[in-house]
Scaffold this active site. Sequence first.
Site, mmCIF file in Angstrom:
data_model
loop_
_atom_site.group_PDB
_atom_site.id
_atom_site.type_symbol
_atom_site.label_atom_id
_atom_site.label_comp_id
_atom_site.label_asym_id
_atom_site.label_seq_id
_atom_site.Cartn_x
_atom_site.Cartn_y
_atom_site.Cartn_z
ATOM 1 N N ALA A 83 93.101 30.732 50.797
ATOM 2 C CA ALA A 83 93.243 32.177 50.668
ATOM 3 C C ALA A 83 92.056 32.931 51.460
ATOM 4 C CB ALA A 83 93.119 32.841 49.223
ATOM 5 N N CYS A 131 70.284 31.992 18.594
ATOM 6 C CA CYS A 131 69.606 31.720 17.337
ATOM 7 C C CYS A 131 68.114 31.645 17.476
ATOM 8 C CB CYS A 131 70.246 30.811 16.325
ATOM 9 S SG CYS A 131 70.068 29.115 16.893
ATOM 10 N N LYS A 134 107.551 24.429 47.789
ATOM 11 C CA LYS A 134 106.990 24.237 49.271
ATOM 12 C C LYS A 134 105.768 23.126 48.831
ATOM 13 C CE LYS A 134 105.146 26.499 53.299
ATOM 14 N NZ LYS A 134 104.235 25.418 53.583
ATOM 15 N N SER A 157 106.745 27.524 62.184
ATOM 16 C CA SER A 157 106.260 27.818 60.836
ATOM 17 C C SER A 157 107.138 28.651 60.292
ATOM 18 C CB SER A 157 104.948 28.453 61.141
ATOM 19 O OG SER A 157 105.000 29.587 61.822
ATOM 20 N N LYS A 162 104.996 32.370 48.344
ATOM 21 C CA LYS A 162 103.529 31.934 48.133
ATOM 22 C C LYS A 162 103.361 32.225 46.555
ATOM 23 C CE LYS A 162 102.234 29.631 51.777
ATOM 24 N NZ LYS A 162 100.862 29.833 52.176
ATOM 25 N N ASP A 166 102.586 21.188 48.975
ATOM 26 C CA ASP A 166 101.414 21.317 49.839
ATOM 27 C C ASP A 166 100.732 19.872 50.383
ATOM 28 O OD1 ASP A 166 99.106 22.692 50.724
ATOM 29 O OD2 ASP A 166 98.351 22.988 48.679
ATOM 30 N N CYS A 179 72.954 29.206 13.094
ATOM 31 C CA CYS A 179 73.301 29.812 14.570
ATOM 32 C C CYS A 179 74.434 30.692 14.145
ATOM 33 C CB CYS A 179 73.239 28.655 15.528
ATOM 34 S SG CYS A 179 73.751 29.401 17.057
ATOM 35 N N CYS A 196 72.296 23.162 20.708
ATOM 36 C CA CYS A 196 71.476 24.051 19.889
ATOM 37 C C CYS A 196 71.267 23.315 18.684
ATOM 38 C CB CYS A 196 72.291 25.219 19.779
ATOM 39 S SG CYS A 196 71.734 26.125 18.043
ATOM 40 N N GLU A 219 113.592 25.283 47.550
ATOM 41 C CA GLU A 219 113.095 24.240 47.044
ATOM 42 C C GLU A 219 111.538 24.483 47.034
ATOM 43 O OE1 GLU A 219 112.509 21.020 50.307
ATOM 44 O OE2 GLU A 219 114.346 22.156 50.985
ATOM 45 N N CYS A 223 67.828 28.078 21.873
ATOM 46 C CA CYS A 223 69.208 28.495 21.661
ATOM 47 C C CYS A 223 69.191 30.071 21.920
ATOM 48 C CB CYS A 223 69.888 28.268 20.359
ATOM 49 S SG CYS A 223 71.450 29.140 20.322
ATOM 50 N N TYR A 272 90.600 31.814 54.327
ATOM 51 C CA TYR A 272 91.101 31.406 55.591
ATOM 52 C C TYR A 272 92.241 32.459 55.957
ATOM 53 C CZ TYR A 272 93.291 29.309 59.537
ATOM 54 O OH TYR A 272 93.753 29.103 60.946
ATOM 55 N N TYR A 304 112.674 17.709 54.248
ATOM 56 C CA TYR A 304 113.301 18.987 53.819
ATOM 57 C C TYR A 304 114.303 19.338 54.993
ATOM 58 C CZ TYR A 304 109.667 20.646 56.960
ATOM 59 O OH TYR A 304 108.667 20.760 57.875
ATOM 60 N N LYS A 355 116.045 29.063 52.152
ATOM 61 C CA LYS A 355 116.718 29.120 53.415
ATOM 62 C C LYS A 355 118.346 29.378 53.324
ATOM 63 C CE LYS A 355 114.007 25.256 55.209
ATOM 64 N NZ LYS A 355 113.970 23.856 55.229
HETATM 65 O O1 I6G Z 1 106.421 23.907 56.791
HETATM 66 C C1 I6G Z 1 107.743 23.940 56.083
HETATM 67 C C2 I6G Z 1 107.598 23.417 54.739
HETATM 68 C C3 I6G Z 1 108.912 23.394 54.122
HETATM 69 C C4 I6G Z 1 108.811 24.145 56.658
HETATM 70 C C5 I6G Z 1 110.083 24.138 56.061
HETATM 71 C C6 I6G Z 1 110.097 23.805 54.862
HETATM 72 O O2 I6G Z 1 111.184 23.655 54.102
HETATM 73 C C7 I6G Z 1 111.230 23.424 52.721
HETATM 74 N N1 I6G Z 1 111.258 24.306 56.697
HETATM 75 C C8 I6G Z 1 111.205 24.766 58.041
HETATM 76 C C9 I6G Z 1 112.678 25.068 58.601
HETATM 77 C C10 I6G Z 1 110.012 24.761 58.509
HETATM 78 N N2 I6G Z 1 108.912 24.632 58.089
HETATM 79 C C11 I6G Z 1 110.033 25.369 59.964
#
Ligand code: I6G
Length: 674
Positions: A34, A411, A116, A82, A314, A118, A432, A426, A114, A408, A36, A225, A290
Amino acid sequence: MTRDATGRAAELRAQIAHHDYRYHVLDDPEVPDAEYDRLVRELLEIEKEHPELVAPDSPSQRVGARPAAGFATLEHRIPMLSLDNAFSDEDVVAFDRRVRERLALETDVPYSVEPKIDGLAVAVTWEDGVMVRAATRGDGARGEDVTANVRTIRSVPLRLRGAAPRRLEARGEVFMPVAGFERMNRIAESRGERTFVNPRNAAAGALRQLDPQVTAARPLDLFFYGVGEVDGAALPERHSEVLAALRGWGLRTCPEIGVVQGVQGCLDYYRRIGERRSSLAYQIDGVVYKVDRFADQRQLGFVSRAPRWALAHKFPADEAVTTVREVEFQVGRTGALTPVARLEPVFVGGVTVSNATLHNMDEIERKDVRIGDAVVVRRAGDVIPEVLRVLPERRPADARSVVLPGTCPVCGSPVVREEEGAIARCTGDYACRAQRKERLRHFASRRAMDVEGLGDKLVDQLVEADLMRSPADLYALGVEQLEGLERMGRKSAEKLLAALERSKQTRLGRFLFALGIRDVGESTAAALASHFGSLEPLMQASADTVQEVPDVGPVVAARVVGFFANPANLEVIARLRAAGVVWPDQPRTAPEKLPLAGLTFVITGTLAAVQRAEAEERLRALGARAAGSVSAKTSYLVAGADAGSKLAKANALGVPVLDEAALLKVLETKRPPG
Ligand code: I6G
């Protein structure tokens, strides 16, 4: 153009480059995502206002980071782009509106949805069904050649199932399941080695090892994915069908994938996944929508480096950077002093946080937290916010060390630091006020005596007014005393008295739990109750006898015996009984005669009909052991929804697995499974 904008942009670029290097090359980020993102957003704002400042090395000009030295590079024939991000419902509504406008559609758009994950994006290629190549996303055009490392991930097939296309490039996210991450860090810590900040960085660190044997030893997984280059196979018409085709070839996709209709479907999905986020076996930072039909995707096309047909929605960041203003100590029910950081308020995990726990003095020393430090705080789900780590490079010269008080703060009684542990206590006991308040709260709580309507504010008032020296005083309260309190009319006073009256009819296990004997939780209290059947034999028991209770060891036995040897506690019990607190005696059963004696159960995943703690308590009451981890000695694993590594281990060890329905049947019939 102002001098300020030029200077600030240069400063931001330098900071972002530094963080890029820490994150992408060293896999050791200094600040949360966050923080960044905030820097990047500020730079993008400046560049938007002053387009002449856009530099070729600006973060706006590339997707990820340059490949790290030490790896060969591979070109992505179709760039790995991205995704655009959304941070609010309004952003999603606007995205859906743009999609429908461009498609000239009045009806709901079908979206493939779906979580995302990490993790770390990779592209994996199979030729004639054989895995030949894997690359990280890198800068989108070129990534690192991690073929040997991805080959070590067990869930990635080296050969596709069924009729494979001539070439298939599948794209997905490498991640480390949370359980595996925690296990790995525990081991690293016990060896005095460096631990990882989070599963994402642990996964990145594991994947980008020059020695694939190191990668192989790390618990990595991969969800696919989508696809990149595909040759020799006709693709279906929808993204969701591609995901099904990937599964058909033996590739893993996220089990939470779905298709929804329109923007409302997207937002409902976001909420549903968000509610379950902390119980998923892997970390996610949002969900991805999508447009499902490829014909629609083609019509929508791309804008700069992201598709117009996809959006990453997000979750609010659950980590943020702030400053420790002060450290204070809170006194708990058993007198334990918990250091709490008073923070510069910061928005994290969807709320403003101004306090965070520091757990205990050992933790403060290990993390080297000082007053004045810039720290990373985390708030995940409903968990109490905690200070994760310090940013030492930002430590001010006048930062002060945290000193454990000798007395403490509530107390004034002496504070002792236990030899065996990190905990400072304590010694004031009932003298207390803080301890009295917490004991009273515990005594009245739902799973103890269950006194409805005795809230925190009321407990504070009762103790502050010195009406409450021990829980026994609760039952001596009259309408007149209660009426005198703030926000207490006659009606609410009478209501509380009625609730107190009802609470007198209890069960022995609840009563023992309510007494607040140290280290005697709900299930130990239940086990003591079913072993002894009534209070008298327990009060007379020796430590050896108490230890005969399943799951009770020498420490807990000593606490129980010590509790009943203390005349002050005996007086409280006598007064409670004199006030009319009663429970039926429980039939005593020899432990070895109980129906589930000798069996060990482990419960994992989410149960729908019962809470895990309650199910464990009921199993124990039937004579079973309820354990936390799976071993060859486990008799049954109960797997709820989203069961992860424990289920995998049980399968590997051949431990029989029960679903929730089978567990409920055991509890109802009081008979072993099968
Ligand atoms: O970075 C990504 C994470 C998850 C993705 C993605 C994704 O689909 C669940 N889908 C696409 C088309 C792209 N990046 C470009």
